[in-house]
Design an enzyme around this catalytic site. Structure first.
Site, PDB file in Angstrom:
ATOM      1  N   LYS A 127       5.936   5.632  -1.039  1.00 11.61           N
ATOM      2  CA  LYS A 127       6.790   6.388  -0.111  1.00 11.61           C
ATOM      3  C   LYS A 127       8.260   6.323  -0.501  1.00 11.61           C
ATOM      4  O   LYS A 127       9.078   7.075   0.022  1.00 11.61           O
ATOM      5  CB  LYS A 127       6.591   5.884   1.324  1.00 11.61           C
ATOM      6  CG  LYS A 127       5.289   6.366   1.919  1.00 11.61           C
ATOM      7  CD  LYS A 127       5.193   6.001   3.382  1.00 11.61           C
ATOM      8  CE  LYS A 127       3.909   6.549   3.995  1.00 11.61           C
ATOM      9  NZ  LYS A 127       3.716   6.015   5.346  1.00 11.61           N
ATOM     10  N   HIS A 174       0.808  -1.232   0.000  1.00 11.47           N
ATOM     11  CA  HIS A 174       0.000   0.000   0.000  1.00 11.47           C
ATOM     12  C   HIS A 174       0.838   1.278   0.000  1.00 11.47           C
ATOM     13  O   HIS A 174       0.487   2.257  -0.612  1.00 11.47           O
ATOM     14  CB  HIS A 174      -0.951  -0.012   1.200  1.00 11.47           C
ATOM     15  CG  HIS A 174      -0.251  -0.044   2.520  1.00 11.47           C
ATOM     16  ND1 HIS A 174       0.311  -1.191   3.025  1.00 11.47           N
ATOM     17  CD2 HIS A 174       0.022   0.937   3.423  1.00 11.47           C
ATOM     18  CE1 HIS A 174       0.870  -0.935   4.194  1.00 11.47           C
ATOM     19  NE2 HIS A 174       0.722   0.355   4.454  1.00 11.47           N
ATOM     20  N   HIS A 203       2.096   9.923  -1.984  1.00  4.32           N
ATOM     21  CA  HIS A 203       2.570   8.525  -2.016  1.00  4.32           C
ATOM     22  C   HIS A 203       1.500   7.575  -2.556  1.00  4.32           C
ATOM     23  O   HIS A 203       1.812   6.511  -3.086  1.00  4.32           O
ATOM     24  CB  HIS A 203       3.097   8.065  -0.648  1.00  4.32           C
ATOM     25  CG  HIS A 203       2.039   7.679   0.351  1.00  4.32           C
ATOM     26  ND1 HIS A 203       1.429   8.576   1.190  1.00  4.32           N
ATOM     27  CD2 HIS A 203       1.482   6.473   0.626  1.00  4.32           C
ATOM     28  CE1 HIS A 203       0.563   7.942   1.960  1.00  4.32           C
ATOM     29  NE2 HIS A 203       0.566   6.655   1.636  1.00  4.32           N
TER      30      HIS A 203
HETATM   31 FE   FE2 Z   1      -0.250   5.255   3.222  1.00  8.03          FE
END
Ligand code: FE2
Length: 354
Positions: free
Chosen positions: A218, A214, A243
């Site tokens: 990032k 998920h 992100h």
């Molecule tokens: Fe997140």
């Protein structure tokens, strides 16, 4: 590898071609000895498969001719024989191997690969003498054998996917909050919740990979923002929020994440009340996998240390989640959370001990 197949029976040629092309061997065909010899000289195949009984010039005669011709002497020849030619006659004609009809195409492949050298033969046991009508039966048996191999490889491939995805998620954790095993925990929480909310989604591999990956976006967020020990400024917050979209872009070409998996990556920060990001979706507009995941993610965030605060108790997390039913979270998912809470707690304990 290139194979030249010389046989006057078009059915048999089709059979052999199908098997060899399945393993990326190029097959050229000739229906008689004269055409075959021409192709052997002009195309220099890596191996020749040659039928004994052909009109005009027989396979034995052609084999002898090929093996006395400087142009073709080095090309391995496999003779396909009926009952009339003995092993000795085949050897005298210069054949490198011979195979009695009917034959298993896979056995023939193994022989050709061995003679042409450097390739791995398909593991296969040769059987004894066979009746002519068995040719199709043998072909069917070969297919079954190949399917078994293919199925085994699919299982291995699936395992390799899972290991690669887990490795990527773990690598990300060290860059992100330093929270070890976060991805693994949220994935397990989310799968447990999904079983309670929508069984069919729980079996969707794509959703499971999405749970694990998920936060992959990032990777594109600077460390000083990810690890900042204080709340983020508005600009930093906006950057951090990218992100979700970044992750979706990164993974959009990955076949096994299409559908539910990508939706989790893009929408896991949407809120039921419409105040989330990146698209401000509301209620059931938010893909179900993402609604479920939001609860799992919050549960883990609250009960573990973050750069800007310490971990809170499970009880605290439970009341926060309950308070957000209809706010941040889908009320049905919150209800499911209460139903399976003990199982979630067990997962937390199990992974903390590991
Ligand atoms: Fe997140």
């Amino acid at each position: 590898m290139r194979l030249l197949l010389i046989d006057d029976d078009p059915g048999l040629r089709a059979l052999v071609r199908t098997t060899f092309e399945a393993v990326d061997v190029e097959v050229e065909e000739a229906a008689d000895a004269i055409g075959g010899r021409k192709l052997a000289r002009s195309h220099r195949p890596d191996a020749i498969v040659l039928d004994i009984s052909m009109p005009q010039v027989t396979g034995v005669e052609l084999c002898r001719a090929l093996k006395t011709d400087a142009e073709t002497i080095g090309i391995p020849v496999v003779l396909l024989t009926g009952d009339v030619v003995t092993e000795q006659e085949a050897a005298e004609a210069g054949a490198d191997a011979y195979m009695r009809k009917p034959f298993s195409p896979l056995e023939l492949l193994a022989v050709v690969e061995r003679l042409a050298g450097g390739l791995h033969g398909v593991p296969f046991r040769a059987a004894g003498r066979r009746r002519p009508e068995e040719q199709l039966f043998l072909y069917a048996r070969d297919l079954r054998h190949l399917l078994e191999i293919e199925r085994g490889q699919r299982v291995l491939l699936q395992k390799a996917y899972q290991e690669t995805v887990s490795a990527l998620a773990t690598a990300l954790e060290t860059k992100d909050t330093g929270t070890r095993a976060h991805s693994q925990r949220v994935q397990r929480y989310a799968i447990e919740l999904t079983r309670a909310v929508a069984r069919e989604l729980a079996d969707d591999q794509s959703a499971q990979y999405g749970f694990l990956l998920h936060d992959v976006g990032k990777i594109g967020i600077p460390d000083e923002i990810l690890r900042k020990p204080k709340p983020l400024t508005e600009t930093e917050e906006r950057l951090m929020q990218t992100h979700t979209v970044l992750g979706e872009q990164m993974l959009s070409g990955v076949a096994f994440l299409q559908g539910a998996g990508l939706a989790v990556v893009r929408h896991h920060h949407e809120r039921w009340d419409g105040d989330g990001y990146p698209d401000g979706l509301r209620g059931e507009e938010i893909p179900l996998g993402a609604r479920i995941f939001a609860v799992a993610d919050s549960l883990d965030a609250i009960t573990n240390d973050r750069p800007y605060r310490r971990a809170r108790s499970w009880e605290f997390a439970r009341s926060e989640i309950a308070d957000e039913a209809g706010g941040q979270f889908d009320p049905d998912v919150v209800a499911a959370f209460h139903d399976v809470e003990s199982a979630l707690r067990e997962i937390a304990g199990e992974l903390a001990a590991a």
